[in-house]
Design a protein around this motif. Structure first.
Motif, PDB file in Angstrom:
ATOM      1  N   ARG A 173       0.843  -1.197   0.000  1.00  0.00           N
ATOM      2  CA  ARG A 173       0.000   0.000   0.000  1.00  0.00           C
ATOM      3  C   ARG A 173       0.877   1.246   0.000  1.00  0.00           C
ATOM      4  N   ILE A 174       0.508   2.220  -0.820  1.00  0.00           N
ATOM      5  CA  ILE A 174       1.264   3.464  -0.872  1.00  0.00           C
ATOM      6  C   ILE A 174       0.334   4.649  -0.627  1.00  0.00           C
ATOM      7  N   TYR A 175       0.896   5.679  -0.049  1.00  0.00           N
ATOM      8  CA  TYR A 175       0.167   6.921   0.219  1.00  0.00           C
ATOM      9  C   TYR A 175       0.773   8.010  -0.659  1.00  0.00           C
ATOM     10  N   ASP A 176      -0.029   8.558  -1.546  1.00  0.00           N
ATOM     11  CA  ASP A 176       0.454   9.602  -2.454  1.00  0.00           C
ATOM     12  C   ASP A 176       0.671  10.913  -1.716  1.00  0.00           C
ATOM     13  N   ILE A 177       1.865  11.457  -1.847  1.00  0.00           N
ATOM     14  CA  ILE A 177       2.150  12.778  -1.290  1.00  0.00           C
ATOM     15  C   ILE A 177       1.532  13.816  -2.224  1.00  0.00           C
ATOM     16  N   PRO A 178       0.758  14.759  -1.717  1.00  0.00           N
ATOM     17  CA  PRO A 178       0.164  15.776  -2.594  1.00  0.00           C
ATOM     18  C   PRO A 178       1.242  16.484  -3.417  1.00  0.00           C
ATOM     19  N   PRO A 179       0.968  16.742  -4.692  1.00  0.00           N
ATOM     20  CA  PRO A 179       1.980  17.384  -5.549  1.00  0.00           C
ATOM     21  C   PRO A 179       2.187  18.848  -5.217  1.00  0.00           C
ATOM     22  N   ASN A 180       3.281  19.375  -5.768  1.00  0.00           N
ATOM     23  CA  ASN A 180       3.591  20.804  -5.698  1.00  0.00           C
ATOM     24  C   ASN A 180       3.807  21.311  -4.272  1.00  0.00           C
ATOM     25  N   MET A 181       4.362  20.462  -3.432  1.00  0.00           N
ATOM     26  CA  MET A 181       4.700  20.871  -2.072  1.00  0.00           C
ATOM     27  C   MET A 181       6.211  21.047  -1.961  1.00  0.00           C
ATOM     28  N   SER A 182       6.627  21.936  -1.073  1.00  0.00           N
ATOM     29  CA  SER A 182       8.054  22.068  -0.793  1.00  0.00           C
ATOM     30  C   SER A 182       8.506  20.857   0.021  1.00  0.00           C
ATOM     31  N   THR A 183       9.809  20.682   0.144  1.00  0.00           N
ATOM     32  CA  THR A 183      10.318  19.569   0.933  1.00  0.00           C
ATOM     33  C   THR A 183       9.841  19.661   2.376  1.00  0.00           C
ATOM     34  N   ALA A 184       9.866  20.857   2.935  1.00  0.00           N
ATOM     35  CA  ALA A 184       9.414  21.035   4.320  1.00  0.00           C
ATOM     36  C   ALA A 184       7.938  20.682   4.457  1.00  0.00           C
ATOM     37  N   GLN A 185       7.143  21.053   3.478  1.00  0.00           N
ATOM     38  CA  GLN A 185       5.715  20.721   3.517  1.00  0.00           C
ATOM     39  C   GLN A 185       5.499  19.215   3.390  1.00  0.00           C
ATOM     40  N   ARG A 186       6.306  18.569   2.557  1.00  0.00           N
ATOM     41  CA  ARG A 186       6.220  17.113   2.432  1.00  0.00           C
ATOM     42  C   ARG A 186       6.537  16.437   3.764  1.00  0.00           C
ATOM     43  N   VAL A 187       7.569  16.903   4.432  1.00  0.00           N
ATOM     44  CA  VAL A 187       7.965  16.335   5.721  1.00  0.00           C
ATOM     45  C   VAL A 187       6.827  16.472   6.732  1.00  0.00           C
ATOM     46  N   ASP A 188       6.262  17.667   6.832  1.00  0.00           N
ATOM     47  CA  ASP A 188       5.163  17.888   7.777  1.00  0.00           C
ATOM     48  C   ASP A 188       3.966  17.002   7.446  1.00  0.00           C
ATOM     49  N   TRP A 189       3.675  16.862   6.151  1.00  0.00           N
ATOM     50  CA  TRP A 189       2.530  16.042   5.729  1.00  0.00           C
ATOM     51  C   TRP A 189       2.744  14.580   6.109  1.00  0.00           C
TER      52      TRP A 189
END
Length: 204
Positions: A173-189
């Motif tokens: 199972r994979i969870y898609d990271i929302p596109p167009n986020m900064s690296t910091a936003q990806r980490v927080d998400w």
């Protein structure tokens, strides 16, 4: 989990920001007192890949792909022994997906028996990953000093499809990271998702 070590993987095709994100995630959790380590992509240190990509000798073959498969497993197992959390730069299913792409004939070709054996192992191993997050963005592949990326430049769209389908077929199972986020936003998400899944390492 591997010996009570939380295993998180960052998935996606090449040039999707996986490596950058794994290091940023590790830094995030280290700052919070977690004994965490990154597990790098084995292709970067493979003598087989060096011969093919750097020195231009030979082509992707079965020996190369089996070596990458074994190295990926070994690096995760060895790193997990000494940490409470590891963040892997892709899953073992990703290694299989690229093997399907670069070896002639796929499952019906001359290497079909070995590829099918790798597929069976991936199915049995999928539960080891506590969470897998997929990078949906695609960044510039033509980065100076990265000959490996240029070698697989033409297969990024196909790789994206095959990585996804391989993960699905082996039950990963994979969870898609929302596109167009900064690296910091990806980490927080991702940190928010781990908390929601009951996998927050700071709460263990």
């Amino acid at each position: 989990m591997l010996r009570d070590c939380l295993v998180v993987a960052v998935e996606g095709t090449h040039a999707s920001g996986k490596t950058t994100l794994t290091h940023a995630l590790a830094a995030y959790y280290r700052e919070r007192g977690i004994h965490v380590a990154c597990v790098p992509e084995p292709a970067r240190n493979s003598p087989f890949i060096e011969e093919i990509v750097v020195h231009g000798r030979g082509a992707f073959d079965l020996e190369t792909e089996v070596d990458l498969f074994a190295a990926h497993l070994s690096s995760q197992l060895r790193t997990a022994r000494h940490h409470t959390m590891i963040i892997a730069d892709k899953t073992i299913a990703n290694v299989l997906a690229y093997a399907w792409l670069v070896l002639p004939g796929g499952p019906d070709g001359p290497h079909g028996p070995v590829l099918r054996a790798m597929d069976t192992f991936c199915r049995a191993w999928a539960h080891v990953y506590d969470a897998v997050f997929y990078c949906c963005d695609r960044f510039d592949q033509q980065q100076a000093g990265d000959p490996y990326r240029s070698k697989v430049l033409d297969i990024q769209p196909a790789a994206d499809r095959v990585v996804r389908s391989t993960c699905a077929s082996v039950g990963q199972r994979i969870y898609d990271i929302p596109p167009n986020m900064s690296t910091a936003q990806r980490v927080d998400w991702i940190a928010e998702q781990l908390t929601a899944l009951g996998l927050d390492p700071t709460a263990r």
